[in-house]
Design a protein around this motif. Structure first.
Motif, PDB file in Angstrom:
ATOM      1  N   TYR A 105       2.622  -5.736   6.541  1.00  0.00           N
ATOM      2  CA  TYR A 105       1.690  -5.161   5.575  1.00  0.00           C
ATOM      3  C   TYR A 105       2.276  -3.927   4.899  1.00  0.00           C
ATOM      4  O   TYR A 105       2.036  -3.683   3.721  1.00  0.00           O
ATOM      5  CB  TYR A 105       0.362  -4.823   6.240  1.00  0.00           C
ATOM      6  N   ALA A 106       3.034  -3.130   5.655  1.00  0.00           N
ATOM      7  CA  ALA A 106       3.653  -1.943   5.063  1.00  0.00           C
ATOM      8  C   ALA A 106       4.624  -2.342   3.955  1.00  0.00           C
ATOM      9  O   ALA A 106       4.727  -1.652   2.931  1.00  0.00           O
ATOM     10  CB  ALA A 106       4.367  -1.127   6.130  1.00  0.00           C
ATOM     11  N   ALA A 107       5.308  -3.453   4.132  1.00  0.00           N
ATOM     12  CA  ALA A 107       6.238  -3.913   3.097  1.00  0.00           C
ATOM     13  C   ALA A 107       5.500  -4.459   1.877  1.00  0.00           C
ATOM     14  O   ALA A 107       6.019  -4.417   0.763  1.00  0.00           O
ATOM     15  CB  ALA A 107       7.157  -4.983   3.669  1.00  0.00           C
ATOM     16  N   LEU A 108       4.289  -4.956   2.086  1.00  0.00           N
ATOM     17  CA  LEU A 108       3.534  -5.547   0.985  1.00  0.00           C
ATOM     18  C   LEU A 108       2.691  -4.536   0.201  1.00  0.00           C
ATOM     19  O   LEU A 108       2.264  -4.836  -0.911  1.00  0.00           O
ATOM     20  CB  LEU A 108       2.607  -6.651   1.516  1.00  0.00           C
ATOM     21  N   LEU A 109       2.462  -3.369   0.785  1.00  0.00           N
ATOM     22  CA  LEU A 109       1.611  -2.381   0.115  1.00  0.00           C
ATOM     23  C   LEU A 109       2.298  -1.817  -1.129  1.00  0.00           C
ATOM     24  O   LEU A 109       3.457  -1.413  -1.073  1.00  0.00           O
ATOM     25  CB  LEU A 109       1.274  -1.223   1.050  1.00  0.00           C
ATOM     26  N   PRO A 110       1.581  -1.774  -2.233  1.00  0.00           N
ATOM     27  CA  PRO A 110       2.178  -1.180  -3.439  1.00  0.00           C
ATOM     28  C   PRO A 110       2.206   0.346  -3.337  1.00  0.00           C
ATOM     29  O   PRO A 110       1.422   0.950  -2.610  1.00  0.00           O
ATOM     30  CB  PRO A 110       1.241  -1.648  -4.554  1.00  0.00           C
ATOM     31  N   CYS A 111       3.109   0.942  -4.066  1.00  0.00           N
ATOM     32  CA  CYS A 111       3.215   2.408  -4.094  1.00  0.00           C
ATOM     33  C   CYS A 111       2.270   2.942  -5.161  1.00  0.00           C
ATOM     34  O   CYS A 111       2.690   3.315  -6.263  1.00  0.00           O
ATOM     35  CB  CYS A 111       4.653   2.830  -4.365  1.00  0.00           C
ATOM     36  N   ASN A 112       1.020   2.989  -4.840  1.00  0.00           N
ATOM     37  CA  ASN A 112      -0.015   3.459  -5.762  1.00  0.00           C
ATOM     38  C   ASN A 112      -0.634   4.734  -5.228  1.00  0.00           C
ATOM     39  O   ASN A 112      -0.346   5.165  -4.108  1.00  0.00           O
ATOM     40  CB  ASN A 112      -1.101   2.382  -5.922  1.00  0.00           C
ATOM     41  N   PRO A 113      -1.528   5.338  -5.988  1.00  0.00           N
ATOM     42  CA  PRO A 113      -2.244   6.517  -5.471  1.00  0.00           C
ATOM     43  C   PRO A 113      -3.032   6.163  -4.205  1.00  0.00           C
ATOM     44  O   PRO A 113      -3.326   5.000  -3.947  1.00  0.00           O
ATOM     45  CB  PRO A 113      -3.181   6.896  -6.617  1.00  0.00           C
ATOM     46  N   LEU A 114      -3.370   7.190  -3.446  1.00  0.00           N
ATOM     47  CA  LEU A 114      -4.009   7.015  -2.144  1.00  0.00           C
ATOM     48  C   LEU A 114      -5.272   6.155  -2.189  1.00  0.00           C
ATOM     49  O   LEU A 114      -5.418   5.257  -1.358  1.00  0.00           O
ATOM     50  CB  LEU A 114      -4.306   8.383  -1.517  1.00  0.00           C
ATOM     51  N   PRO A 115      -6.217   6.349  -3.125  1.00  0.00           N
ATOM     52  CA  PRO A 115      -7.423   5.504  -3.103  1.00  0.00           C
ATOM     53  C   PRO A 115      -7.102   4.014  -3.256  1.00  0.00           C
ATOM     54  O   PRO A 115      -7.707   3.178  -2.586  1.00  0.00           O
ATOM     55  CB  PRO A 115      -8.252   6.010  -4.287  1.00  0.00           C
ATOM     56  N   LEU A 116      -6.142   3.694  -4.104  1.00  0.00           N
ATOM     57  CA  LEU A 116      -5.785   2.299  -4.304  1.00  0.00           C
ATOM     58  C   LEU A 116      -5.060   1.742  -3.079  1.00  0.00           C
ATOM     59  O   LEU A 116      -5.260   0.586  -2.689  1.00  0.00           O
ATOM     60  CB  LEU A 116      -4.914   2.145  -5.558  1.00  0.00           C
ATOM     61  N   ARG A 117      -4.245   2.571  -2.445  1.00  0.00           N
ATOM     62  CA  ARG A 117      -3.576   2.136  -1.203  1.00  0.00           C
ATOM     63  C   ARG A 117      -4.594   1.871  -0.108  1.00  0.00           C
ATOM     64  O   ARG A 117      -4.475   0.912   0.640  1.00  0.00           O
ATOM     65  CB  ARG A 117      -2.576   3.190  -0.733  1.00  0.00           C
ATOM     66  N   LEU A 118      -5.619   2.750   0.004  1.00  0.00           N
ATOM     67  CA  LEU A 118      -6.671   2.537   1.000  1.00  0.00           C
ATOM     68  C   LEU A 118      -7.427   1.237   0.724  1.00  0.00           C
ATOM     69  O   LEU A 118      -7.795   0.501   1.658  1.00  0.00           O
ATOM     70  CB  LEU A 118      -7.631   3.723   1.029  1.00  0.00           C
ATOM     71  N   PHE A 119      -7.659   0.953  -0.552  1.00  0.00           N
ATOM     72  CA  PHE A 119      -8.307  -0.304  -0.909  1.00  0.00           C
ATOM     73  C   PHE A 119      -7.489  -1.493  -0.421  1.00  0.00           C
ATOM     74  O   PHE A 119      -8.016  -2.433   0.179  1.00  0.00           O
ATOM     75  CB  PHE A 119      -8.518  -0.394  -2.433  1.00  0.00           C
ATOM     76  N   TRP A 120      -6.164  -1.469  -0.664  1.00  0.00           N
ATOM     77  CA  TRP A 120      -5.300  -2.562  -0.245  1.00  0.00           C
ATOM     78  C   TRP A 120      -5.243  -2.663   1.279  1.00  0.00           C
ATOM     79  O   TRP A 120      -5.216  -3.764   1.831  1.00  0.00           O
ATOM     80  CB  TRP A 120      -3.892  -2.396  -0.816  1.00  0.00           C
ATOM     81  N   ILE A 121      -5.226  -1.536   1.955  1.00  0.00           N
ATOM     82  CA  ILE A 121      -5.213  -1.554   3.421  1.00  0.00           C
ATOM     83  C   ILE A 121      -6.491  -2.197   3.948  1.00  0.00           C
ATOM     84  O   ILE A 121      -6.451  -3.073   4.829  1.00  0.00           O
ATOM     85  CB  ILE A 121      -5.033  -0.128   3.988  1.00  0.00           C
ATOM     86  N   LEU A 122      -7.636  -1.793   3.411  1.00  0.00           N
ATOM     87  CA  LEU A 122      -8.906  -2.387   3.850  1.00  0.00           C
ATOM     88  C   LEU A 122      -8.973  -3.872   3.517  1.00  0.00           C
ATOM     89  O   LEU A 122      -9.473  -4.675   4.316  1.00  0.00           O
ATOM     90  CB  LEU A 122     -10.085  -1.644   3.220  1.00  0.00           C
TER      91      LEU A 122
END
Length: 164
Positions: A105-122
């Protein structure tokens, strides 16, 4: 069968690692190695159970009776000695799933601002939960179907033996 389930889980985790780190053609060698692991595991189980049965004087019918008891437990059929129920505690496999999926999942997460990263994590957490819950339901349904088939087979066999 629990050992084969664990091996299947580990093979899936190796597949996830191969997807992340492999370069070039890797799928054919992965399939060959996975099949080799399964075949070796089955041969080892056959040899192991043969030695155990031979040296402890266990007759082959004991395995059929044990499988029948497991199937009755799966279907929640009460037996005369129902105090010895086997249970499966999924904590260790769950820890392995979390450990293996974290770098994927860490490799798939985009390098976006924190709120968008939290959205992708959830979103990834929810998708994983849904996939694992679906897998649990499908395995449970398959086990129930197999248990029903085996119990009916045992009843027919006992009916034919008593009819003769």
């Amino acid at each position: 069968s629990v050992e084969r389930f664990h091996i299947s889980a580990f093979v899936l985790f190796v597949l996830a690692q191969n997807i992340l780190e492999a370069e070039g053609p890797w799928f054919e060698s992965f399939i060959f190695n996975a099949l080799l692991v399964y075949v070796c595991e089955m041969v080892i189980d056959i040899i192991k159970h043969s030695f155990i049965a031979k040296f402890n004087g266990i007759k082959p019918i004991v395995y059929s009776e044990f499988l029948e008891d497991l199937c009755k437990q799966t279907l929640n059929i009460q037996t005369e000695d129902s105090k010895n129920n086997l249970t499966f505690i999924p904590l260790a496999p769950a820890c392995v799933v979390i450990r293996v999926l974290t770098p994927v999942y860490a490799a798939l997460l985009p390098c976006n601002p924190l709120p968008l990263r939290l959205f992708w994590i959830l979103l990834l957490i929810c998708m994983t939960y849904v996939m694992l819950a679906s897998l649990k339901v499908m395995v449970s349904m398959g086990l129930q179907k197999h248990a029903t088939w085996y119990i009916n087979r045992c009843r027919k066999r006992k009916h034919h033996l008593h009819a003769d």
